[in-house]
Design an enzyme around this catalytic site. Structure first.
Site, mmCIF file in Angstrom:
data_model
loop_
_atom_site.group_PDB
_atom_site.id
_atom_site.type_symbol
_atom_site.label_atom_id
_atom_site.label_comp_id
_atom_site.label_asym_id
_atom_site.label_seq_id
_atom_site.Cartn_x
_atom_site.Cartn_y
_atom_site.Cartn_z
ATOM 1 N N THR A 127 0.948 -1.288 -0.097
ATOM 2 C CA THR A 127 -0.022 0.113 -0.238
ATOM 3 C C THR A 127 0.918 1.171 -0.053
ATOM 4 O OG1 THR A 127 -1.575 1.249 1.358
ATOM 5 C CG2 THR A 127 -0.062 -0.364 2.713
ATOM 6 N N ASP A 128 0.355 2.485 -0.488
ATOM 7 C CA ASP A 128 1.135 3.566 -0.463
ATOM 8 C C ASP A 128 1.028 4.246 0.991
ATOM 9 O OD1 ASP A 128 -1.775 4.387 -0.144
ATOM 10 O OD2 ASP A 128 -1.805 5.893 -1.770
ATOM 11 N N GLU A 129 0.247 3.444 1.858
ATOM 12 C CA GLU A 129 0.157 4.188 3.263
ATOM 13 C C GLU A 129 1.418 4.123 3.885
ATOM 14 O OE1 GLU A 129 -3.483 3.176 5.284
ATOM 15 O OE2 GLU A 129 -4.683 3.224 3.249
ATOM 16 N N LYS B 158 2.461 -3.269 7.364
ATOM 17 C CA LYS B 158 2.664 -3.551 5.905
ATOM 18 C C LYS B 158 3.955 -3.014 5.507
ATOM 19 C CE LYS B 158 -0.023 -4.834 2.879
ATOM 20 N NZ LYS B 158 -0.235 -6.278 2.448
ATOM 21 N N TYR C 175 -1.870 -0.786 10.910
ATOM 22 C CA TYR C 175 -1.917 -1.560 9.660
ATOM 23 C C TYR C 175 -0.862 -1.064 8.496
ATOM 24 C CZ TYR C 175 -3.328 -1.703 4.666
ATOM 25 O OH TYR C 175 -3.253 -2.170 3.418
HETATM 26 P P1 NAD Z 1 -9.420 -7.598 2.127
HETATM 27 O O1 NAD Z 1 -9.613 -7.300 3.523
HETATM 28 O O2 NAD Z 1 -10.815 -7.259 1.355
HETATM 29 O O3 NAD Z 1 -9.136 -9.214 1.747
HETATM 30 C C1 NAD Z 1 -8.096 -9.891 2.506
HETATM 31 C C2 NAD Z 1 -8.112 -11.404 2.151
HETATM 32 O O4 NAD Z 1 -7.180 -11.899 3.020
HETATM 33 C C3 NAD Z 1 -9.430 -11.798 2.891
HETATM 34 O O5 NAD Z 1 -9.977 -12.871 1.834
HETATM 35 C C4 NAD Z 1 -9.145 -12.746 4.135
HETATM 36 O O6 NAD Z 1 -9.949 -13.970 4.247
HETATM 37 C C5 NAD Z 1 -7.888 -13.166 3.602
HETATM 38 N N1 NAD Z 1 -6.868 -13.249 4.709
HETATM 39 C C6 NAD Z 1 -6.641 -12.501 5.910
HETATM 40 N N2 NAD Z 1 -5.723 -13.029 6.796
HETATM 41 C C7 NAD Z 1 -5.336 -14.079 6.240
HETATM 42 C C8 NAD Z 1 -4.715 -15.394 6.558
HETATM 43 N N3 NAD Z 1 -4.024 -15.210 7.582
HETATM 44 N N4 NAD Z 1 -4.539 -16.468 5.800
HETATM 45 C C9 NAD Z 1 -5.011 -16.445 4.426
HETATM 46 N N5 NAD Z 1 -5.861 -15.464 4.192
HETATM 47 C C10 NAD Z 1 -6.001 -14.490 4.765
HETATM 48 O O7 NAD Z 1 -8.375 -6.968 1.613
HETATM 49 P P2 NAD Z 1 -8.077 -6.170 0.200
HETATM 50 O O8 NAD Z 1 -8.749 -4.724 0.163
HETATM 51 O O9 NAD Z 1 -8.463 -7.047 -1.323
HETATM 52 O O10 NAD Z 1 -6.473 -5.870 0.019
HETATM 53 C C11 NAD Z 1 -5.649 -6.833 -0.460
HETATM 54 C C12 NAD Z 1 -4.335 -6.457 -0.306
HETATM 55 O O11 NAD Z 1 -4.019 -5.297 -1.019
HETATM 56 C C13 NAD Z 1 -3.695 -6.394 0.975
HETATM 57 O O12 NAD Z 1 -2.609 -6.880 1.196
HETATM 58 C C14 NAD Z 1 -3.928 -4.912 1.241
HETATM 59 O O13 NAD Z 1 -2.868 -4.489 2.307
HETATM 60 C C15 NAD Z 1 -3.252 -4.282 -0.227
HETATM 61 N N6 NAD Z 1 -4.049 -3.213 -0.522
HETATM 62 C C16 NAD Z 1 -5.454 -2.794 -0.206
HETATM 63 C C17 NAD Z 1 -5.960 -1.596 -0.755
HETATM 64 C C18 NAD Z 1 -7.141 -1.194 -0.745
HETATM 65 O O14 NAD Z 1 -7.508 0.119 -0.915
HETATM 66 N N7 NAD Z 1 -8.099 -2.270 -0.442
HETATM 67 C C19 NAD Z 1 -4.845 -0.381 -1.202
HETATM 68 C C20 NAD Z 1 -3.672 -0.877 -1.215
HETATM 69 C C21 NAD Z 1 -3.003 -2.143 -0.833
HETATM 70 P P1 TYD Z 2 -10.888 3.755 4.350
HETATM 71 O O1 TYD Z 2 -12.000 3.369 3.087
HETATM 72 O O2 TYD Z 2 -11.008 3.141 5.730
HETATM 73 O O3 TYD Z 2 -9.401 3.582 3.697
HETATM 74 P P2 TYD Z 2 -8.062 4.033 4.448
HETATM 75 O O4 TYD Z 2 -8.154 4.306 5.611
HETATM 76 O O5 TYD Z 2 -7.224 2.762 4.035
HETATM 77 O O6 TYD Z 2 -7.454 5.173 3.487
HETATM 78 O O7 TYD Z 2 -10.824 5.351 4.377
HETATM 79 C C1 TYD Z 2 -10.844 6.179 3.479
HETATM 80 C C2 TYD Z 2 -10.942 7.444 3.915
HETATM 81 O O8 TYD Z 2 -12.172 7.749 4.553
HETATM 82 C C3 TYD Z 2 -10.104 7.801 5.015
HETATM 83 O O9 TYD Z 2 -9.711 8.930 5.211
HETATM 84 C C4 TYD Z 2 -11.154 7.607 6.207
HETATM 85 C C5 TYD Z 2 -12.346 7.978 5.745
HETATM 86 N N1 TYD Z 2 -13.674 7.436 6.446
HETATM 87 C C6 TYD Z 2 -14.683 8.377 6.912
HETATM 88 O O10 TYD Z 2 -14.728 9.474 6.906
HETATM 89 N N2 TYD Z 2 -15.846 7.780 7.381
HETATM 90 C C7 TYD Z 2 -15.755 6.210 7.233
HETATM 91 O O11 TYD Z 2 -16.946 5.802 7.647
HETATM 92 C C8 TYD Z 2 -14.848 5.618 6.768
HETATM 93 C C9 TYD Z 2 -14.945 3.983 6.576
HETATM 94 C C10 TYD Z 2 -13.620 6.129 6.331
#
Ligand code: NAD
Ligand code: TYD
Length: 358
Positions: free
Chosen positions: A136-138, A166, A162
């Site tokens: 992630t960019d975080e 990462k 988180y």
């Molecule tokens: P998500 O939470 O929707 O899905 C995570 C999946 O991992 C789930 O299916 C869960 O069951 C599985 N999982 C969790 N713990 C596990 C374990 N111990 N063993 C096996 N499986 C396990 O997450 P996502 O949003 O699809 O994100 C996927 C990846 O992308 C993550 O690594 C996250 O850090 C990264 N990412 C997500 C975002 C975003 O905006 N969602 C942005 C940047 C990076």
């Molecule tokens: P989120 O979707 O949780 O992603 P991330 O924290 O990984 O960026 O949140 C996106 C942005 O929205 C973040 O600045 C937090 C804000 N947010 C709210 O204001 N209200 C909400 O109910 C949620 C879930 C997030």
């Protein structure tokens, strides 16, 4: 036939990636999806592919080194795409332990099992094996509202449990690359949105609450900025890095879609009203009056923004979906999959595994 081991494939991005890969490669590849099915893992996301001969689901924890080693022993894995993680910042603030376990230990187990399976006696790796770590960019921390960007060279400065977990996982991947010349890439992407996203994240939460006339919680002043990336563009970027990226390199993947949270909410409300039929009763309760300012998230990062210059120059990837188009596709998907949302919010989706895989 090339075999992919995808971890976390039942989650939001993982399931979109699996769909993308089967659309693109159809029967030319085989995918093994390893997921332990936490609250965020939903096999219903994959019901379109579960009958394919070239798809296998294995329920396993990425921290379980015996289970993961066995998968590598029993299958000649060519590519690993490691998505599995705890992914929600708010949950990491309440309960960081699961984040350290899955994100740090789980990544270590995946790396080590791949290394053991792929390393030859002379310390080099079997031809064509590649590991892609999805991050992630975080990890780069928080930007001011000054037009600056995260680059691959930006020093790591994570703030939430988180992002710290990462960042730690990225460091382990870098250590394997530097120490063993392990064939890996890291991708750090911005906030994703699209179909199958669990409604604890901002965009699906706002869509779902607005349709039900529930309040829309805005943390702080709503001016925090995120750089939104349509999930299909992300899936394409991962595949392109795997195909064309230089091994050992990190690539940032961003949407060029910077928006304040409050802008996102306004766009969703306007788009819902534009897309709902005139006679739909839900139109009556969709309005900006639902917006409710609540206490700010602890340590809330101000702004994330990626300049995806390196991936464009080296790999040829760029974000194709502008936010206005991506949000319409996303809302259309939620309209067409109301039952998915009902089952996810009621917890019924967890029964799907019992039913399908008993
Ligand atoms: P998500 O939470 O929707 O899905 C995570 C999946 O991992 C789930 O299916 C869960 O069951 C599985 N999982 C969790 N713990 C596990 C374990 N111990 N063993 C096996 N499986 C396990 O997450 P996502 O949003 O699809 O994100 C996927 C990846 O992308 C993550 O690594 C996250 O850090 C990264 N990412 C997500 C975002 C975003 O905006 N969602 C942005 C940047 C990076
Ligand atoms: P989120 O979707 O949780 O992603 P991330 O924290 O990984 O960026 O949140 C996106 C942005 O929205 C973040 O600045 C937090 C804000 N947010 C709210 O204001 N209200 C909400 O109910 C949620 C879930 C997030």
């Amino acid at each position: 036939m090339r075999t992919y081991l995808v971890t976390g494939g039942a989650g939001f991005i993982g399931s979109n990636y699996i769909h993308y890969m089967f659309r693109k490669y159809n029967n030319e590849i085989r995918i093994i999806n390893v997921d332990v099915l936490t609250y965020a893992g939903n096999l219903e996301n994959l019901k379109d592919v579960e009958k394919r001969d070239n798809y296998t689901f294995i329920k396993a924890d990425v921290c379980d080194k015996d289970a993961i080693a066995k998968i590598f022993e029993e299958n000649d894995i060519d590519r690993v795409v490691h998505f599995a993680a705890e992914s929600h910042v708010d949950r990491s603030i309440k309960d960081p332990e699961a984040f350290v376990r899955t994100n740090v230990l789980g990544t270590f187990v995946m790396l080590n099992c791949a290394k053991n399976a792929w390393m030859l006696e002379d310390g080099t790796f079997k031809e064509g094996k590649k590991f892609l770590h999805v991050s992630t960019d975080e990890v780069y921390g928080s930007l001011e509202d000054d037009g600056s960007y995260f680059y691959e060279t930006t020093p790591y400065d994570p703030h939430s449990p988180y992002s710290a977990s990462k960042a730690s996982s990225d460091m382990l991947v870098r250590a394997y690359i530097d120490t063993y010349k392990f064939p890996a890439n890291i991708t750090n992407c911005s906030n994703n949105y699209g179909p199958y996203q669990f409604p604890e994240k901002l965009i699906p939460l706002v869509i779902n609450n607005a349709l039900q006339g529930k309040s829309l919680p805005v943390y702080g002043d709503g001016k925090n900025v995120r750089d939104w990336l349509y999930v299909d563009d992300h899936a394409k970027g991962i595949d392109m890095v795997h195909e064309n990226g230089r091994l050992g390199e990190t690539y940032n993947i961003g949407g060029h879609n910077e928006k304040q949270n409050i802008e996102i909410i306004h766009i969703i409300l306007d788009t819902l009203l534009e897309m709902l039929p005139e006679n739909d009763p839900r139109r009556a309760h969709i309005s900006r009056d639902l917006i409710t300012y609540v206490e700010d998230r602890k340590g809330h990062d101000v702004r994330y923004a990626i300049a995806p210059d390196k991936i464009k120059a080296e790999v040829g990837w760029y974000p194709e979906t502008m936010f206005e188009e991506g949000i319409k596709k996303t809302i259309k998907w939620f309209f067409e999959n109301e039952d998915w949302m009902k089952r996810v919010t009621s917890g019924d989706y967890q029964a799907y595994y019992e039913e399908m895989y008993k």
